[in-house]
Design a protein around this motif. Structure first.
Motif, mmCIF file in Angstrom:
data_model
loop_
_atom_site.group_PDB
_atom_site.id
_atom_site.type_symbol
_atom_site.label_atom_id
_atom_site.label_comp_id
_atom_site.label_asym_id
_atom_site.label_seq_id
_atom_site.Cartn_x
_atom_site.Cartn_y
_atom_site.Cartn_z
ATOM 1 N N GLN A 147 0.828 -1.207 0.000
ATOM 2 C CA GLN A 147 0.000 0.000 0.000
ATOM 3 C C GLN A 147 0.859 1.252 0.000
ATOM 4 O OE1 GLN A 147 -0.557 2.335 2.642
ATOM 5 N NE2 GLN A 147 -2.241 3.429 1.656
ATOM 6 N N ARG A 148 1.915 1.267 0.821
ATOM 7 C CA ARG A 148 2.809 2.430 0.867
ATOM 8 C C ARG A 148 3.536 2.615 -0.462
ATOM 9 N NH1 ARG A 148 4.036 0.368 6.072
ATOM 10 N NH2 ARG A 148 5.903 -0.631 5.224
ATOM 11 N N GLN A 149 4.029 1.528 -1.040
ATOM 12 C CA GLN A 149 4.770 1.616 -2.296
ATOM 13 C C GLN A 149 3.899 2.096 -3.455
ATOM 14 O OE1 GLN A 149 6.299 -2.330 -2.843
ATOM 15 N NE2 GLN A 149 7.638 -2.256 -1.051
ATOM 16 N N GLN A 150 2.627 1.736 -3.431
ATOM 17 C CA GLN A 150 1.744 1.997 -4.566
ATOM 18 C C GLN A 150 0.962 3.305 -4.434
ATOM 19 O OE1 GLN A 150 0.871 -0.033 -7.347
ATOM 20 N NE2 GLN A 150 2.519 -1.483 -6.957
ATOM 21 N N LYS A 151 0.921 3.888 -3.259
ATOM 22 C CA LYS A 151 -0.012 4.983 -3.010
ATOM 23 C C LYS A 151 0.187 6.163 -3.959
ATOM 24 C CE LYS A 151 -1.929 7.935 0.615
ATOM 25 N NZ LYS A 151 -2.017 8.201 2.067
ATOM 26 N N THR A 152 1.429 6.576 -4.182
ATOM 27 C CA THR A 152 1.664 7.749 -5.035
ATOM 28 C C THR A 152 1.112 7.530 -6.432
ATOM 29 O OG1 THR A 152 3.606 8.460 -3.789
ATOM 30 C CG2 THR A 152 3.445 9.211 -6.073
ATOM 31 N N LYS A 153 1.325 6.352 -6.985
ATOM 32 C CA LYS A 153 0.828 6.060 -8.329
ATOM 33 C C LYS A 153 -0.696 6.165 -8.381
ATOM 34 C CE LYS A 153 0.840 1.756 -9.860
ATOM 35 N NZ LYS A 153 1.326 0.468 -10.428
ATOM 36 N N PHE A 154 -1.361 5.611 -7.372
ATOM 37 C CA PHE A 154 -2.822 5.654 -7.346
ATOM 38 C C PHE A 154 -3.329 7.077 -7.135
ATOM 39 C CE2 PHE A 154 -2.355 1.153 -7.007
ATOM 40 C CZ PHE A 154 -3.557 0.609 -7.426
ATOM 41 N N VAL A 155 -2.718 7.800 -6.193
ATOM 42 C CA VAL A 155 -3.161 9.169 -5.915
ATOM 43 C C VAL A 155 -3.030 10.032 -7.162
ATOM 44 C CG1 VAL A 155 -2.568 11.282 -4.647
ATOM 45 C CG2 VAL A 155 -2.771 9.100 -3.431
ATOM 46 N N ASP A 156 -1.946 9.858 -7.919
ATOM 47 C CA ASP A 156 -1.736 10.648 -9.125
ATOM 48 C C ASP A 156 -2.859 10.445 -10.141
ATOM 49 O OD1 ASP A 156 0.067 12.420 -10.686
ATOM 50 O OD2 ASP A 156 0.167 10.704 -12.032
ATOM 51 N N LYS A 157 -3.534 9.308 -10.043
ATOM 52 C CA LYS A 157 -4.646 8.999 -10.936
ATOM 53 C C LYS A 157 -5.998 9.378 -10.320
ATOM 54 C CE LYS A 157 -5.773 5.265 -14.192
ATOM 55 N NZ LYS A 157 -5.462 3.854 -14.566
ATOM 56 N N GLY A 158 -5.958 10.022 -9.145
ATOM 57 C CA GLY A 158 -7.199 10.395 -8.471
ATOM 58 C C GLY A 158 -7.843 9.248 -7.723
ATOM 59 N N LEU A 159 -7.042 8.235 -7.354
ATOM 60 C CA LEU A 159 -7.543 7.057 -6.665
ATOM 61 C C LEU A 159 -6.901 6.922 -5.288
ATOM 62 C CD1 LEU A 159 -7.295 4.465 -9.597
ATOM 63 C CD2 LEU A 159 -9.290 5.840 -8.943
ATOM 64 N N MET A 160 -7.561 6.177 -4.431
ATOM 65 C CA MET A 160 -7.014 5.835 -3.121
ATOM 66 C C MET A 160 -6.879 4.320 -3.041
ATOM 67 S SD MET A 160 -6.599 8.741 -1.530
ATOM 68 C CE MET A 160 -6.444 8.345 0.216
ATOM 69 N N ILE A 161 -5.755 3.852 -2.502
ATOM 70 C CA ILE A 161 -5.570 2.433 -2.233
ATOM 71 C C ILE A 161 -5.403 2.288 -0.728
ATOM 72 C CG2 ILE A 161 -3.083 2.623 -2.766
ATOM 73 C CD1 ILE A 161 -3.210 -0.375 -3.580
ATOM 74 N N GLY A 162 -6.223 1.461 -0.124
ATOM 75 C CA GLY A 162 -6.212 1.308 1.316
ATOM 76 C C GLY A 162 -6.048 -0.136 1.730
ATOM 77 N N GLN A 163 -5.479 -0.325 2.923
ATOM 78 C CA GLN A 163 -5.260 -1.652 3.453
ATOM 79 C C GLN A 163 -6.182 -1.895 4.652
ATOM 80 O OE1 GLN A 163 -3.716 1.023 4.243
ATOM 81 N NE2 GLN A 163 -2.118 0.796 5.798
ATOM 82 N N PHE A 164 -6.768 -3.071 4.700
ATOM 83 C CA PHE A 164 -7.620 -3.497 5.813
ATOM 84 C C PHE A 164 -7.152 -4.891 6.233
ATOM 85 C CE2 PHE A 164 -10.016 -0.590 3.241
ATOM 86 C CZ PHE A 164 -10.828 0.132 4.103
#
Length: 225
Positions: free
Chosen positions: A130-147
């Protein structure tokens, strides 16, 4: 009519299915943890919680997503799922999310996709991806979250509330929302994307938080100089 053509990830074989479509159409109904996932989304995310720190349901968007069948899920069974495998799944989530129905705003803003790892106990690997991927997702207007069970990541309105605690390990992807500001303050590029998307409609409590943070930054700069 919603397009039901299969959408398959090229790296991981990820094939999300609609979590609340009739059971015969999903292929998930036979999974032993299927009912548990649907129960968590209905009975936990769609209801209030005394420790949440604000009125309303834990997730304000889930009820609409369930009603209109905008939630997607894919199960990845097995105890030997490593960071490389989870990364491939996250990469496929990134590529495939826009293709999942609904595709057009405003309804597309309510959809989410869940990659579920029912046998995984190495929860730090989910945090790491999640930490490694977050910037890529945010740049696309998305959020990636871990549960996952026992996740202690604090809630927005009550730091003592474990907002990401869940009965199953999950990586979730959804569109960024105006209330996501507190999750994005750590890096300027995340804030740049947030402002590009939401500057005209930032909620009042978020604008106040941004103002306070700016004042703190100015005061800190004065102390340095």
């Amino acid at each position: 009519m919603m397009n039901t053509d299969p959408i398959v990830g090229t790296r991981s074989g990820l094939q999300p299915v609609n979590l609340f479509a009739p059971d015969a159409e999903t292929g998930l109904a036979d999974h032993p943890r299927f009912a548990e996932l649907r129960r968590w989304t209905r009975e936990y995310l769609c209801h209030s919680h005394p420790d949440l720190g604000r009125p309303g349901p834990v997730c304000p968007y889930t009820s609409h997503a369930i009603t209109h069948r905008y939630l997607w899920a894919a199960y990845f069974d097995g105890h030997d799922i490593d960071i490389g495998r989870i990364t491939a799944i996250a990469d496929d989530l990134y590529d495939l999310f826009p293709a999942l129905p609904p595709r057009e705003a405003p309804e597309s803003l309510f959809k989410a996709v869940l990659a579920v790892f029912p046998d995984l106990t190495d929860y730090p690997s989910i945090d790491s991806v999640q930490r490694q991927q977050k910037t890529k997702f945010v740049d696309k207007g998305l959020m990636i979250g871990q549960f996952y069970p026992g996740c202690t990541y604090p809630g927005l309105h009550n730091p003592a509330f474990p907002a990401l605690d869940a009965p199953l390990p999950i990586l979730a992807v959804r569109h960024m929302a105006p209330t996501d500001y507190p999750f994005l303050v750590a890096r300027h590029e995340w804030i740049d994307t947030y402002l590009r998307l939401f500057a005209p409609t930032i909620p009042g409590f978020v604008a106040t938080a941004m103002s306070v943070r700016l004042e703190q930054a100015i005061d800190a700069q004065k102390d340095i100089s």
